[in-house]
Design a protein around this motif. Structure first.
Motif, PDB file in Angstrom:
ATOM      1  N   ALA A 124      38.515  64.434   6.183  1.00 15.05           N
ATOM      2  CA  ALA A 124      38.520  63.827   7.518  1.00 15.05           C
ATOM      3  C   ALA A 124      39.511  64.516   8.457  1.00 15.05           C
ATOM      4  CB  ALA A 124      38.850  62.334   7.409  1.00 15.05           C
ATOM      5  N   VAL A 125      40.222  65.514   7.911  1.00 10.45           N
ATOM      6  CA  VAL A 125      41.161  66.263   8.738  1.00 10.45           C
ATOM      7  C   VAL A 125      40.679  67.701   8.819  1.00 10.45           C
ATOM      8  CG1 VAL A 125      43.561  67.007   9.009  1.00 10.45           C
ATOM      9  CG2 VAL A 125      43.050  64.853   7.826  1.00 10.45           C
ATOM     10  N   GLN A 126      40.357  68.155  10.013  1.00 12.54           N
ATOM     11  CA  GLN A 126      40.015  69.578  10.131  1.00 12.54           C
ATOM     12  C   GLN A 126      41.074  70.271  10.988  1.00 12.54           C
ATOM     13  OE1 GLN A 126      35.801  70.337  10.522  1.00 12.54           O
ATOM     14  NE2 GLN A 126      35.338  68.708   9.061  1.00 12.54           N
ATOM     15  N   CYS A 127      40.933  70.258  12.305  1.00 12.60           N
ATOM     16  CA  CYS A 127      42.031  70.860  13.080  1.00 12.60           C
ATOM     17  C   CYS A 127      43.250  69.944  13.072  1.00 12.60           C
ATOM     18  CB  CYS A 127      41.600  71.169  14.501  1.00 12.60           C
ATOM     19  SG  CYS A 127      41.679  69.747  15.593  1.00 12.60           S
ATOM     20  N   GLY A 128      43.009  68.638  12.889  1.00 12.81           N
ATOM     21  CA  GLY A 128      44.104  67.689  12.734  1.00 12.81           C
ATOM     22  C   GLY A 128      44.659  67.092  14.013  1.00 12.81           C
ATOM     23  N   PHE A 129      44.146  67.542  15.150  1.00 14.16           N
ATOM     24  CA  PHE A 129      44.722  67.081  16.416  1.00 14.16           C
ATOM     25  C   PHE A 129      44.505  65.583  16.634  1.00 14.16           C
ATOM     26  CE2 PHE A 129      45.258  66.705  21.023  1.00 14.16           C
ATOM     27  CZ  PHE A 129      46.408  67.447  21.199  1.00 14.16           C
ATOM     28  N   CYS A 130      43.340  65.098  16.218  1.00 12.13           N
ATOM     29  CA  CYS A 130      43.037  63.682  16.439  1.00 12.13           C
ATOM     30  C   CYS A 130      43.612  62.804  15.335  1.00 12.13           C
ATOM     31  CB  CYS A 130      41.526  63.476  16.481  1.00 12.13           C
ATOM     32  SG  CYS A 130      40.727  63.684  14.860  1.00 12.13           S
ATOM     33  N   THR A 131      44.040  63.436  14.216  1.00 15.63           N
ATOM     34  CA  THR A 131      44.324  62.674  12.995  1.00 15.63           C
ATOM     35  C   THR A 131      45.415  61.602  13.140  1.00 15.63           C
ATOM     36  OG1 THR A 131      43.665  64.653  11.776  1.00 15.63           O
ATOM     37  CG2 THR A 131      44.727  62.902  10.512  1.00 15.63           C
TER      38      THR A 131
ATOM     39  N   LEU B 261      38.783  60.303  19.945  1.00 18.14           N
ATOM     40  CA  LEU B 261      37.767  61.353  19.905  1.00 18.14           C
ATOM     41  C   LEU B 261      38.145  62.419  18.883  1.00 18.14           C
ATOM     42  CD1 LEU B 261      36.954  61.918  23.693  1.00 18.14           C
ATOM     43  CD2 LEU B 261      36.007  60.271  22.066  1.00 18.14           C
ATOM     44  N   CYS B 262      37.116  62.869  18.149  1.00 16.79           N
ATOM     45  CA  CYS B 262      37.326  63.965  17.206  1.00 16.79           C
ATOM     46  C   CYS B 262      36.260  65.008  17.504  1.00 16.79           C
ATOM     47  CB  CYS B 262      37.171  63.473  15.772  1.00 16.79           C
ATOM     48  SG  CYS B 262      37.277  64.834  14.591  1.00 16.79           S
ATOM     49  N   ARG B 263      36.709  66.231  17.711  1.00 21.96           N
ATOM     50  CA  ARG B 263      35.745  67.276  18.065  1.00 21.96           C
ATOM     51  C   ARG B 263      35.270  68.039  16.829  1.00 21.96           C
ATOM     52  NH1 ARG B 263      35.758  68.825  23.970  1.00 21.96           N
ATOM     53  NH2 ARG B 263      34.041  67.354  23.687  1.00 21.96           N
ATOM     54  N   CYS B 264      35.895  67.787  15.692  1.00 20.46           N
ATOM     55  CA  CYS B 264      35.587  68.621  14.524  1.00 20.46           C
ATOM     56  C   CYS B 264      34.708  67.944  13.483  1.00 20.46           C
ATOM     57  CB  CYS B 264      36.870  69.063  13.824  1.00 20.46           C
ATOM     58  SG  CYS B 264      38.084  69.807  14.908  1.00 20.46           S
ATOM     59  N   THR B 265      35.029  66.723  13.120  1.00 15.33           N
ATOM     60  CA  THR B 265      34.465  66.201  11.870  1.00 15.33           C
ATOM     61  C   THR B 265      33.119  65.516  12.001  1.00 15.33           C
ATOM     62  OG1 THR B 265      35.458  64.029  12.131  1.00 15.33           O
ATOM     63  CG2 THR B 265      36.780  65.692  11.000  1.00 15.33           C
ATOM     64  N   GLY B 266      32.763  65.050  13.192  1.00 18.03           N
ATOM     65  CA  GLY B 266      31.535  64.268  13.289  1.00 18.03           C
ATOM     66  C   GLY B 266      31.725  62.841  12.803  1.00 18.03           C
TER      67      GLY B 266
HETATM   68  S1  FES Z   1      39.954  67.046  13.207  1.00 17.79           S
HETATM   69 FE1  FES Z   1      39.886  68.271  15.003  1.00 17.79          FE
HETATM   70  S2  FES Z   1      39.706  66.794  16.543  1.00 17.79           S
HETATM   71 FE2  FES Z   1      39.466  65.644  14.785  1.00 17.79          FE
END
Ligand code: FES
Ligand SMILES: Cc1cc2nc3c(=O)[nH]c(=O)nc-3n(C[C@H](O)[C@H](O)[C@H](O)COP(=O)(O)OP(=O)(O)OC[C@H]3O[C@@H](n4cnc5c(N)ncnc54)[C@H](O)[C@@H]3O)c2cc1C
Ligand code: FES
Lengths: 293, 157
Positions: free
Chosen positions: B97-104, B134-139
């Motif tokens: 659930a963590v990709q870029c991590g910005f929203c985490t 909002l999360c732009r990475c994980t869907g």
């Molecule tokens: S993990 Fe990149 S915005 Fe959610």
């Protein structure tokens, strides 16, 4: 960047009213701040003159939801999250509950207050059609006066109300209806959460043996400010509620909306939607009646 | 003029002087160096700046620093136990659930506020709780699964 200013935290209503009356030109109430803070940050004209923000979050007179025999009184500084937790609102004013549940996101609802919503009076303020349809009235105080007026009278133009600069809204009173209403609240936004409403409609119908006893119609977002359609409501009472009636009413509502808005670029797409939405809402209300939900 | 602001931050009483036009997010990041709180949009729409105020999720870009006075603020740094991440954080990692991590950080705090109130949320309740993040990475799917699993494990214990 938020311009430099003072923030004051009065502990009771009287203190807040005195602060307002001393510097009414340069002071403004801040409640949840969800309209003011982004507004200040973007240096919107509406918030230009502010030197003092008077924070009302610690004022007990503006808090609480009280049910009495004939009405419910909601403290002006109650947040939408607090309102959603109230059983009376949920059971007896379901359209207000639904409107509250659609405001912004959990984070916004945890801060945003009900009075802040209609005092800001954006065309898209979701509480407005829901409060208008239940004939809500507002208690308003200044240091030297106290009055109660209907929300309908209070709202004057987009982002404008009849509030004087030295006044505070203290309570929202909503009378219990003596009708057997069933209703629907509809909001169309651009995406699910944090959606600025593009179209909101609220309908209440008291239906007896397939004849309309009373109907109330309120809009938000499609009209410049939230509005009731009293003439159309009158026209409907006593009518037989068949399918033709539902179609007629939906078309008439769309026509009325053109009249109040003057055609705007967005009307072209909104009007068929309004017509369709109104028709669908009437059908839903009818089936709730039939099944006694 | 600066004002004295006393509040509880991640369990400890703190006292600072803050300009009244300073936002809570700036105070947390600059004064306390709690940089887990992120700024995305700055207007209340993305939830990257979410913190808990008296246990409820709020956008710290829409709160003035002086409005923290007398309240209890929890940031992402405050929900871990020192260097030990909490079960929700652990499941975020395990479920991807963590990709870029910005929203985490914001996402975890919103989910954590939900689970504190409602230990057995439905999928719709989880979606509603994180709808302002909002999360732009994980869907979102992995995020929802991580929250569900955390709820399931905590009920088992
Ligand atoms: S993990 Fe990149 S915005 Fe959610
Ligand atoms: C990301 C985001 C999403 C949003 N989504 C929605 C949405 O879906 N639907 C919607 O309707 N709104 C939405 N809003 C708008 C906003 O959250 C609401 O209008 C909110 O209810 C305003 O209340 P507040 O307490 O935050 O007001 P504030 O910003 O504190 O104040 C707003 C105005 O009301 C005045 N005021 C406040 N309380 C009183 C009082 N008791 N007496 C007199 N004047 C008072 C203030 O002086 C100010 O002029 C959204 C905002 C954001 C930032
Ligand atoms: S930075 Fe606060 S909500 Fe986006």
């Amino acid at each position: 960047m938020i311009p430099s200013l003072n923030v004051i935290f009065p502990k009771n209503l009287n203190e807040a009213l005195s602060l307002l009356s001393d510097n009414s030109d340069s002071s403004k109430i801040i409640a949840g701040g969800t309209d003011i803070i982004p507004g200040l940050n973007q240096e919107l004209n509406r918030f230009k003159e502010i030197k003092n923000l008077i924070d009302v979050n610690q004022i007990p007179e503006l808090k609480g939801i009280i049910r009495s025999k004939e009405k419910i009184s909601i403290g002006a500084a109650e947040t939408f999250s607090d309102i959603l937790q109230n059983d009376t609102v949920r059971e007896l004013f379901p359209l207000l509950w639904k409107a509250a549940s659609g405001v912004g996101s959990v984070q916004i609802r945890n801060r945003a207050t009900i009075a802040g919503n209609f005092v800001n009076n954006a065309p898209c303020a979701d509480s407005v059609p829901a409060l208008l349809i239940y004939n809500a009235t507002l208690e308003i105080e200044s240091l030297s006066s106290k009055k109660e007026i209907s929300l309908n009278e209070f709202l004057s133009a987009p982002y404008r109300t009849k509030l004087n600069r030295d006044e505070i809204v203290t309570k929202i009173n909503i009378p219990f209806a003596d009708k057997n209403f069933t209703g629907e609240f509809f909001k169309l936004g651009r995406r699910r959460a944090v959606a600025i409403s593009r179209i909101t409609l609220a309908l209440l119908v008291d239906w007896r043996d397939s004849v309309i006893n009373e109907i109330r119609i309120a809009s938000g977002a499609v009209t410049p400010i939230g509005a009731r359609f009293f003439e159309l409501e009158k026209y409907c009472s006593g009518k037989k509620a068949d399918d033709q009636f539902k179609k007629d009413l939906s078309r008439k509502l769309a026509e009325q909306i053109i009249k109040v808005t003057g055609l705007r670029w967005s009307s072209e797409y909104k009007l068929p939607v309004v017509q369709q939405v109104c028709y669908q809402m009437l059908k839903n209300i009818e089936s709730q009646h039939e099944y006694g939900i | 003029m600066k004002m004295k602001v006393e509040f509880k931050l991640n369990g400890a009483n703190v006292s600072v002087f803050a300009e009244p036009n300073r936002r809570l997010i700036d105070l947390l990041r600059e004064e306390f160096e709690l940089t887990g709180t992120k700024e995305g949009c700055g207007v209340g729409e993305c939830g990257a700046c979410t913190v808990l105020m008296n246990g409820r999720a709020v956008n710290s870009c829409l709160v003035l620093a002086v409005q923290a006075a007398g309240n209890e603020i929890t940031t992402i740094e405050g929900i871990a136990n020192g260097d030990l991440i909490n079960p929700l954080q652990k499941n975020f990692l395990e479920f991807g659930a963590v990709q870029c991590g910005f929203c985490t950080p914001g996402m975890v705090l919103s989910a954590s506020a939900l689970l504190d109130k409602n230990p057995d949320p439905t999928e719709d309740e989880i979606k509603e709780a994180v709808a302002g993040n909002l999360c732009r990475c994980t869907g979102y799917k992995q995020i929802i699964e991580a929250v569900k699993e955390t709820a399931r494990l905590s009920r088992k214990n």
